[in-house]
Design a protein around this motif. Structure first.
Motif, PDB file in Angstrom:
ATOM      1  N   MET A   1       0.836  -1.190   0.000  1.00 20.59           N
ATOM      2  CA  MET A   1       0.000   0.000   0.000  1.00 20.59           C
ATOM      3  C   MET A   1       0.874   1.246   0.000  1.00 20.59           C
ATOM      4  O   MET A   1       1.897   1.292   0.690  1.00 20.59           O
ATOM      5  N   TYR A   2       0.469   2.266  -0.756  1.00 23.31           N
ATOM      6  CA  TYR A   2       1.149   3.557  -0.753  1.00 23.31           C
ATOM      7  C   TYR A   2       0.434   4.529   0.180  1.00 23.31           C
ATOM      8  O   TYR A   2      -0.797   4.507   0.305  1.00 23.31           O
ATOM      9  N   LEU A   3       1.207   5.385   0.828  1.00 31.03           N
ATOM     10  CA  LEU A   3       0.668   6.507   1.589  1.00 31.03           C
ATOM     11  C   LEU A   3       1.043   7.781   0.863  1.00 31.03           C
ATOM     12  O   LEU A   3       2.220   8.029   0.584  1.00 31.03           O
ATOM     13  N   TYR A   4       0.042   8.590   0.553  1.00 33.90           N
ATOM     14  CA  TYR A   4       0.239   9.782  -0.274  1.00 33.90           C
ATOM     15  C   TYR A   4       0.375  10.992   0.645  1.00 33.90           C
ATOM     16  O   TYR A   4      -0.599  11.590   1.060  1.00 33.90           O
ATOM     17  N   GLY A  10       1.052  11.581   8.077  1.00 33.01           N
ATOM     18  CA  GLY A  10       1.388  10.319   7.438  1.00 33.01           C
ATOM     19  C   GLY A  10       2.001   9.316   8.392  1.00 33.01           C
ATOM     20  O   GLY A  10       1.759   8.104   8.281  1.00 33.01           O
ATOM     21  N   LYS A  11       2.791   9.807   9.347  1.00 40.51           N
ATOM     22  CA  LYS A  11       3.391   8.908  10.347  1.00 40.51           C
ATOM     23  C   LYS A  11       2.312   8.187  11.152  1.00 40.51           C
ATOM     24  O   LYS A  11       2.409   6.985  11.420  1.00 40.51           O
ATOM     25  N   VAL A  12       1.293   8.934  11.544  1.00 41.99           N
ATOM     26  CA  VAL A  12       0.222   8.338  12.342  1.00 41.99           C
ATOM     27  C   VAL A  12      -0.527   7.288  11.525  1.00 41.99           C
ATOM     28  O   VAL A  12      -0.833   6.188  12.010  1.00 41.99           O
ATOM     29  N   ILE A  13      -0.802   7.613  10.264  1.00 41.39           N
ATOM     30  CA  ILE A  13      -1.507   6.664   9.407  1.00 41.39           C
ATOM     31  C   ILE A  13      -0.652   5.431   9.147  1.00 41.39           C
ATOM     32  O   ILE A  13      -1.149   4.297   9.131  1.00 41.39           O
ATOM     33  N   ALA A  14       0.650   5.632   8.976  1.00 48.11           N
ATOM     34  CA  ALA A  14       1.552   4.487   8.782  1.00 48.11           C
ATOM     35  C   ALA A  14       1.492   3.537   9.971  1.00 48.11           C
ATOM     36  O   ALA A  14       1.485   2.303   9.801  1.00 48.11           O
ATOM     37  N   GLU A  15       1.435   4.073  11.167  1.00 47.93           N
ATOM     38  CA  GLU A  15       1.396   3.212  12.348  1.00 47.93           C
ATOM     39  C   GLU A  15       0.071   2.463  12.463  1.00 47.93           C
ATOM     40  O   GLU A  15       0.032   1.347  12.985  1.00 47.93           O
ATOM     41  N   ILE A  16      -1.008   3.053  11.954  1.00 51.52           N
ATOM     42  CA  ILE A  16      -2.276   2.312  11.897  1.00 51.52           C
ATOM     43  C   ILE A  16      -2.148   1.147  10.924  1.00 51.52           C
ATOM     44  O   ILE A  16      -2.573   0.022  11.208  1.00 51.52           O
ATOM     45  N   ILE A  22      -0.670  -4.298   7.509  1.00 49.76           N
ATOM     46  CA  ILE A  22      -0.719  -3.955   6.091  1.00 49.76           C
ATOM     47  C   ILE A  22       0.666  -3.494   5.661  1.00 49.76           C
ATOM     48  O   ILE A  22       1.255  -2.603   6.275  1.00 49.76           O
ATOM     49  N   SER A  23       1.178  -4.089   4.613  1.00 51.65           N
ATOM     50  CA  SER A  23       2.518  -3.763   4.127  1.00 51.65           C
ATOM     51  C   SER A  23       2.509  -2.409   3.420  1.00 51.65           C
ATOM     52  O   SER A  23       1.665  -2.154   2.551  1.00 51.65           O
ATOM     53  N   ILE A  24       3.442  -1.536   3.793  1.00 54.26           N
ATOM     54  CA  ILE A  24       3.570  -0.215   3.186  1.00 54.26           C
ATOM     55  C   ILE A  24       4.691  -0.258   2.146  1.00 54.26           C
ATOM     56  O   ILE A  24       5.856  -0.497   2.474  1.00 54.26           O
ATOM     57  N   TYR A  76      -8.279   3.086  -3.362  1.00 52.49           N
ATOM     58  CA  TYR A  76      -8.210   3.757  -2.060  1.00 52.49           C
ATOM     59  C   TYR A  76      -8.953   2.932  -1.005  1.00 52.49           C
ATOM     60  O   TYR A  76     -10.093   2.515  -1.210  1.00 52.49           O
ATOM     61  N   VAL A  77      -8.291   2.699   0.102  1.00 48.05           N
ATOM     62  CA  VAL A  77      -8.842   1.838   1.153  1.00 48.05           C
ATOM     63  C   VAL A  77      -9.050   2.642   2.436  1.00 48.05           C
ATOM     64  O   VAL A  77      -8.441   3.692   2.638  1.00 48.05           O
TER      65      VAL A  77
END
Length: 204
Positions: A1-4, A10-16, A22-24, A76-77
């Protein structure tokens, strides 16, 4: 998954995503000076040729909408933290993130690419349209409606049955006891309209 969006948000969303196993794949960001964030690579400036699952990890409601409409090759998820309390009868649409400590109660409807931020409370039968940001510690009582693109600032409170229009800005700590028209900027206790956002910019 990509984070835009390679930012603090973005850091907070990455930790979720990590919490959900879920692999980033990496972050996408317009700042070419950022090479990595949280040990993930940052792809500079351009989503061309990329596809797959993604979440837009940018706090600006307007920018989230522009990216979602422009870069529609992504799947988009939604991401809901395990530490959030979300009713099984709530509806949460694609691209939306529900963060740690948030509560979303029965028969709430949340649109696409929204942010329900840390410790926010959204009570029964609320309706939140696309691209809304409900900031940390906001309290929405039952049957509140929030229009597209509206940002409700940290710690604001909204009593039951209120209708807040689209692309409004509700200031931090405001107490909303009356309906709010489209594009209004509101501050205070009780909340008062002090000006209006520029409609032509929000409609682009």
């Amino acid at each position: 998954m990509y984070l835009y969006g390679a930012s603090g948000h973005g850091k907070v969303i990455a930790e979720i995503a990590e919490e959900l196993n879920i692999s980033i794949t990496g972050f996408i960001d317009g700042n070419a000076d950022i090479e990595s964030i949280l040990d993930y690579r940052v792809i500079a400036n351009n989503a061309d040729g990329l596809e797959g699952k993604a979440v837009i990890s940018i706090g600006s409601n307007k920018i989230r909408k522009l990216i979602a409409l422009r870069d529609n090759q992504f799947d988009y998820v939604k991401l809901i933290s395990k530490k959030a309390n979300v009713s099984k009868r709530a509806i949460v649409e694609e691209g939306t993130v529900v963060m740690m400590g948030a509560t979303v109660n029965s028969d709430v409807q949340i649109g696409k690419h929204c942010i329900i931020n840390t410790n926010a409370s959204v009570d029964h039968d609320c309706m939140i349209e696309d691209y809304v940001h409900i900031s940390p510690n906001v309290g929405l009582a039952g049957n509140v409606e929030v229009g597209e693109g509206t940002h409700i600032g940290i710690g604001a409170c909204v009593i039951q049955g209120i209708k807040i229009g689209k692309w409004c800005t509700i200031g931090a700590g405001s107490v909303i006891i009356k309906d709010i028209p489209d594009y209004a900027v509101v501050v205070g206790n009780p909340g008062k309209v002090i000006k209006y956002n520029e409609i032509q910019k929000l409609s682009q």
